[in-house]
Motif scaffolding. Structure first.
Motif, PDB file in Angstrom:
ATOM      1  N   ASP A 146     -32.437  79.145 -55.922  1.00 27.80           N
ATOM      2  CA  ASP A 146     -33.266  77.906 -56.038  1.00 27.80           C
ATOM      3  C   ASP A 146     -32.233  76.688 -55.763  1.00 27.80           C
ATOM      4  OD1 ASP A 146     -35.786  76.958 -56.473  1.00 27.80           O
ATOM      5  OD2 ASP A 146     -34.696  75.821 -57.997  1.00 27.80           O
ATOM      6  N   LEU A 147     -32.896  75.781 -55.077  1.00 30.64           N
ATOM      7  CA  LEU A 147     -32.047  74.372 -55.007  1.00 30.64           C
ATOM      8  C   LEU A 147     -32.748  73.350 -55.646  1.00 30.64           C
ATOM      9  CD1 LEU A 147     -31.320  74.699 -51.148  1.00 30.64           C
ATOM     10  CD2 LEU A 147     -29.922  75.575 -52.943  1.00 30.64           C
ATOM     11  N   GLU A 148     -32.068  72.502 -56.186  1.00 31.47           N
ATOM     12  CA  GLU A 148     -32.455  71.160 -56.686  1.00 31.47           C
ATOM     13  C   GLU A 148     -31.858  70.143 -55.655  1.00 31.47           C
ATOM     14  OE1 GLU A 148     -34.988  71.183 -58.729  1.00 31.47           O
ATOM     15  OE2 GLU A 148     -34.791  73.193 -59.496  1.00 31.47           O
ATOM     16  N   THR A 149     -32.292  69.209 -55.382  1.00 26.79           N
ATOM     17  CA  THR A 149     -32.092  68.333 -54.118  1.00 26.79           C
ATOM     18  C   THR A 149     -32.305  66.849 -54.411  1.00 26.79           C
ATOM     19  OG1 THR A 149     -34.104  68.411 -52.911  1.00 26.79           O
ATOM     20  CG2 THR A 149     -32.500  70.423 -52.553  1.00 26.79           C
ATOM     21  N   THR A 150     -31.776  66.243 -53.504  1.00 29.15           N
ATOM     22  CA  THR A 150     -31.970  64.608 -53.587  1.00 29.15           C
ATOM     23  C   THR A 150     -33.330  64.287 -53.062  1.00 29.15           C
ATOM     24  OG1 THR A 150     -31.154  64.480 -51.357  1.00 29.15           O
ATOM     25  CG2 THR A 150     -29.459  64.175 -53.219  1.00 29.15           C
ATOM     26  N   GLY A 151     -34.162  65.291 -52.363  1.00 36.36           N
ATOM     27  CA  GLY A 151     -35.204  64.830 -51.698  1.00 36.36           C
ATOM     28  C   GLY A 151     -35.873  66.092 -51.012  1.00 36.36           C
ATOM     29  N   THR A 152     -36.759  65.953 -50.255  1.00 36.09           N
ATOM     30  CA  THR A 152     -37.472  67.010 -49.451  1.00 36.09           C
ATOM     31  C   THR A 152     -37.216  67.061 -47.843  1.00 36.09           C
ATOM     32  OG1 THR A 152     -39.553  65.813 -49.464  1.00 36.09           O
ATOM     33  CG2 THR A 152     -39.331  67.333 -51.260  1.00 36.09           C
ATOM     34  N   ASN A 153     -36.502  66.048 -47.547  1.00 33.67           N
ATOM     35  CA  ASN A 153     -36.135  66.165 -45.897  1.00 33.67           C
ATOM     36  C   ASN A 153     -34.971  66.936 -45.752  1.00 33.67           C
ATOM     37  OD1 ASN A 153     -34.844  65.080 -43.565  1.00 33.67           O
ATOM     38  ND2 ASN A 153     -36.091  63.339 -43.737  1.00 33.67           N
ATOM     39  N   ILE A 154     -35.432  67.913 -45.100  1.00 38.51           N
ATOM     40  CA  ILE A 154     -34.345  69.093 -44.785  1.00 38.51           C
ATOM     41  C   ILE A 154     -33.093  68.687 -44.095  1.00 38.51           C
ATOM     42  CG2 ILE A 154     -33.878  71.383 -43.647  1.00 38.51           C
ATOM     43  CD1 ILE A 154     -36.749  72.135 -44.457  1.00 38.51           C
ATOM     44  N   THR A 155     -33.190  67.819 -43.224  1.00 42.52           N
ATOM     45  CA  THR A 155     -32.011  67.345 -42.374  1.00 42.52           C
ATOM     46  C   THR A 155     -31.202  66.296 -42.702  1.00 42.52           C
ATOM     47  OG1 THR A 155     -33.587  65.765 -41.153  1.00 42.52           O
ATOM     48  CG2 THR A 155     -33.346  67.989 -40.058  1.00 42.52           C
ATOM     49  N   HIS A 156     -31.850  65.427 -43.890  1.00 44.38           N
ATOM     50  CA  HIS A 156     -30.858  64.425 -44.549  1.00 44.38           C
ATOM     51  C   HIS A 156     -30.658  64.757 -45.775  1.00 44.38           C
ATOM     52  CE1 HIS A 156     -31.376  62.192 -40.741  1.00 44.38           C
ATOM     53  NE2 HIS A 156     -32.881  62.227 -40.941  1.00 44.38           N
ATOM     54  N   ASP A 157     -31.618  65.517 -46.729  1.00 45.30           N
ATOM     55  CA  ASP A 157     -31.366  65.468 -48.118  1.00 45.30           C
ATOM     56  C   ASP A 157     -30.315  66.497 -48.413  1.00 45.30           C
ATOM     57  OD1 ASP A 157     -32.845  63.434 -49.752  1.00 45.30           O
ATOM     58  OD2 ASP A 157     -34.534  64.261 -48.745  1.00 45.30           O
ATOM     59  N   ALA A 169     -36.440  61.887 -57.692  1.00 46.89           N
ATOM     60  CA  ALA A 169     -35.925  63.464 -57.685  1.00 46.89           C
ATOM     61  C   ALA A 169     -35.427  63.547 -59.087  1.00 46.89           C
ATOM     62  CB  ALA A 169     -34.843  63.493 -56.645  1.00 46.89           C
ATOM     63  N   THR A 170     -34.751  62.661 -59.747  1.00 50.14           N
ATOM     64  CA  THR A 170     -34.254  62.978 -60.943  1.00 50.14           C
ATOM     65  C   THR A 170     -35.223  62.949 -61.938  1.00 50.14           C
ATOM     66  OG1 THR A 170     -32.172  61.430 -60.559  1.00 50.14           O
ATOM     67  CG2 THR A 170     -32.855  61.758 -62.992  1.00 50.14           C
ATOM     68  N   ALA A 171     -36.387  62.405 -61.803  1.00 48.94           N
ATOM     69  CA  ALA A 171     -37.604  62.624 -62.505  1.00 48.94           C
ATOM     70  C   ALA A 171     -38.006  63.971 -62.403  1.00 48.94           C
ATOM     71  CB  ALA A 171     -38.880  61.580 -62.175  1.00 48.94           C
ATOM     72  N   ILE A 172     -37.933  64.628 -61.566  1.00 49.15           N
ATOM     73  CA  ILE A 172     -38.456  66.226 -61.392  1.00 49.15           C
ATOM     74  C   ILE A 172     -37.285  67.137 -62.007  1.00 49.15           C
ATOM     75  CG2 ILE A 172     -39.092  67.882 -59.835  1.00 49.15           C
ATOM     76  CD1 ILE A 172     -40.169  65.722 -57.938  1.00 49.15           C
ATOM     77  N   HIS A 173     -36.260  66.982 -61.642  1.00 48.89           N
ATOM     78  CA  HIS A 173     -35.105  67.932 -61.841  1.00 48.89           C
ATOM     79  C   HIS A 173     -34.075  67.408 -63.190  1.00 48.89           C
ATOM     80  CE1 HIS A 173     -32.302  65.788 -59.394  1.00 48.89           C
ATOM     81  NE2 HIS A 173     -32.959  66.264 -58.217  1.00 48.89           N
ATOM     82  N   HIS A 174     -34.371  66.368 -63.567  1.00 49.77           N
ATOM     83  CA  HIS A 174     -33.644  65.710 -64.646  1.00 49.77           C
ATOM     84  C   HIS A 174     -32.127  65.734 -64.247  1.00 49.77           C
ATOM     85  CE1 HIS A 174     -37.461  65.662 -66.600  1.00 49.77           C
ATOM     86  NE2 HIS A 174     -37.540  67.028 -66.557  1.00 49.77           N
ATOM     87  N   ILE A 175     -31.469  65.605 -63.146  1.00 52.19           N
ATOM     88  CA  ILE A 175     -30.064  65.704 -62.737  1.00 52.19           C
ATOM     89  C   ILE A 175     -29.866  64.116 -61.925  1.00 52.19           C
ATOM     90  CG2 ILE A 175     -28.183  66.511 -61.347  1.00 52.19           C
ATOM     91  CD1 ILE A 175     -29.933  69.169 -61.060  1.00 52.19           C
ATOM     92  N   SER A 176     -29.006  63.470 -62.525  1.00 47.60           N
ATOM     93  CA  SER A 176     -28.749  61.958 -62.182  1.00 47.60           C
ATOM     94  C   SER A 176     -27.517  62.073 -61.670  1.00 47.60           C
ATOM     95  CB  SER A 176     -28.633  61.223 -63.633  1.00 47.60           C
ATOM     96  OG  SER A 176     -27.557  61.432 -64.287  1.00 47.60           O
ATOM     97  N   ASP A 177     -27.069  60.789 -60.938  1.00 49.44           N
ATOM     98  CA  ASP A 177     -25.904  60.608 -60.293  1.00 49.44           C
ATOM     99  C   ASP A 177     -24.700  60.965 -61.433  1.00 49.44           C
ATOM    100  OD1 ASP A 177     -26.980  59.822 -57.916  1.00 49.44           O
ATOM    101  OD2 ASP A 177     -27.125  57.785 -58.563  1.00 49.44           O
ATOM    102  N   ASP A 178     -24.672  60.274 -62.702  1.00 48.20           N
ATOM    103  CA  ASP A 178     -23.671  60.599 -63.602  1.00 48.20           C
ATOM    104  C   ASP A 178     -23.423  62.057 -63.784  1.00 48.20           C
ATOM    105  OD1 ASP A 178     -23.552  57.841 -63.906  1.00 48.20           O
ATOM    106  OD2 ASP A 178     -24.605  57.658 -65.626  1.00 48.20           O
ATOM    107  N   ASP A 179     -24.644  62.848 -63.659  1.00 45.86           N
ATOM    108  CA  ASP A 179     -24.478  64.414 -64.145  1.00 45.86           C
ATOM    109  C   ASP A 179     -23.494  64.990 -62.835  1.00 45.86           C
ATOM    110  OD1 ASP A 179     -26.128  64.239 -66.377  1.00 45.86           O
ATOM    111  OD2 ASP A 179     -27.943  64.593 -65.146  1.00 45.86           O
ATOM    112  N   VAL A 180     -23.495  64.595 -62.008  1.00 45.01           N
ATOM    113  CA  VAL A 180     -22.820  65.193 -60.668  1.00 45.01           C
ATOM    114  C   VAL A 180     -21.496  64.503 -60.467  1.00 45.01           C
ATOM    115  CG1 VAL A 180     -24.751  66.693 -59.918  1.00 45.01           C
ATOM    116  CG2 VAL A 180     -24.543  64.103 -58.977  1.00 45.01           C
ATOM    117  N   ALA A 181     -21.238  63.306 -60.878  1.00 45.19           N
ATOM    118  CA  ALA A 181     -20.231  62.562 -60.680  1.00 45.19           C
ATOM    119  C   ALA A 181     -18.775  63.187 -60.609  1.00 45.19           C
ATOM    120  CB  ALA A 181     -20.029  61.307 -61.503  1.00 45.19           C
ATOM    121  N   ASP A 182     -18.696  64.160 -61.416  1.00 46.25           N
ATOM    122  CA  ASP A 182     -17.474  64.781 -61.222  1.00 46.25           C
ATOM    123  C   ASP A 182     -17.546  66.079 -60.767  1.00 46.25           C
ATOM    124  OD1 ASP A 182     -15.880  62.766 -62.509  1.00 46.25           O
ATOM    125  OD2 ASP A 182     -16.587  63.402 -64.411  1.00 46.25           O
TER     126      ASP A 182
END
Length: 254
Positions: free
Chosen positions: A13-24, A57-70
């Motif tokens: 399963d993937l969590e993503t920045t959005g639902t646009n397959i070519t850009h997200d 997107a964060t509201a759905i999967h609860h992953i923020s920019d800070d969570d993936v910064a490193d």
């Protein structure tokens, strides 16, 4: 009823920045690798998408920019993932229309040539919709008798998908236990590409499945309308779809 596996089956399963397959982009990937002997390997990895994660997107999967910064970028882990997935079939929930083509896009961007062409794909959602049309949360409750906690967490959704398929095999005694046959059953159409822009007809000819040429043989269209291929190549289509059209285009020149 247990699955009859000839090679490993990867539930993912993937969590993503959005639902646009070519850009997200992917922000988290989880997978459970079910081996033919029944053992499993489970892994989860956060991914830096190299782009801002939209608040919706964060509201759905609860992953923020800070969570993936490193976290590593996909390019940094692509070869390792390809090694884990080599020689495997794949299973997911709505994976044929979303997760697989997006994963393929990420591999292409990373310069990793992962060949999905010989893989079987079991979309658990398709089986569920053919039998009991609902969502993963409802499927988990229906088949497993449990509430899905942490829905839209990649690992929770992956575990739920794995458990739902196992329960479906027990619930429906006529489901095939062979992954190749199960893959065929779990497909809405016989897709040439992940997105189903091209499908096979009863004679195994590639048929265009969208737009003004829907229902036409792709080979005929590419011969009579050369500009159509250029439009596909310049359009907002996945690399997987473009590759399928290119394969047909090259064949028309022979």
């Amino acid at each position: 009823m247990a699955l009859n596996l000839k090679k490993p089956l990867v539930f993912f399963d993937l969590e993503t920045t959005g639902t646009n397959i070519t850009h997200d982009r992917i922000v988290e990937i989880s997978f459970i690798k079910l081996m033919p002997d029944g053992s499993t390997i489970e892994k989860t990895r956060r991914i830096n998408p190299e782009m801002p994660i939209p608040p919706e997107a964060t509201a759905i999967h609860h992953i923020s920019d800070d969570d993936v910064a490193d976290a590593p970028t996909f390019a940094m882990v692509a070869k390792s993932l390809a090694q884990h997935f080599a020689g495997c079939d794949f299973a997911g929930f709505n994976s044929n229309r979303f997760d697989l083509p997006l994963l393929d896009q990420e591999f292409c961007r990373a310069g990793v040539d992962f060949d999905f062409g010989r893989c079987n794909f079991v979309d658990v959602q398709t089986i569920y919709h053919k039998r009991e049309p609902r969502t993963l949360v409802a499927a988990y409750r229906y088949y497993c008798g449990k509430n899905l906690e942490d829905a839209h967490s990649a690992l929770a959704d992956t575990r739920a998908t794995y458990e739902v398929l196992m329960a479906q095999l027990d619930h429906y005694g006529d489901l095939p236990e062979n992954v190749e046959q199960l893959s065929e059953y779990a497909s809405q159409n016989r897709n040439v590409d992940f997105m189903g822009r091209l499908i096979y007809d009863e004679n195994n000819c590639e048929i265009i499945n969208f737009g003004k040429y829907k229902g036409r043989k792709a080979e005929d269209v590419l011969r009579t309308d050369p500009g159509y291929y250029s439009w596909i190549m310049g359009g907002d289509f996945t690399n997987n779809t473009k590759t399928a059209f290119t394969r047909i285009k090259l064949r028309t020149k022979k």
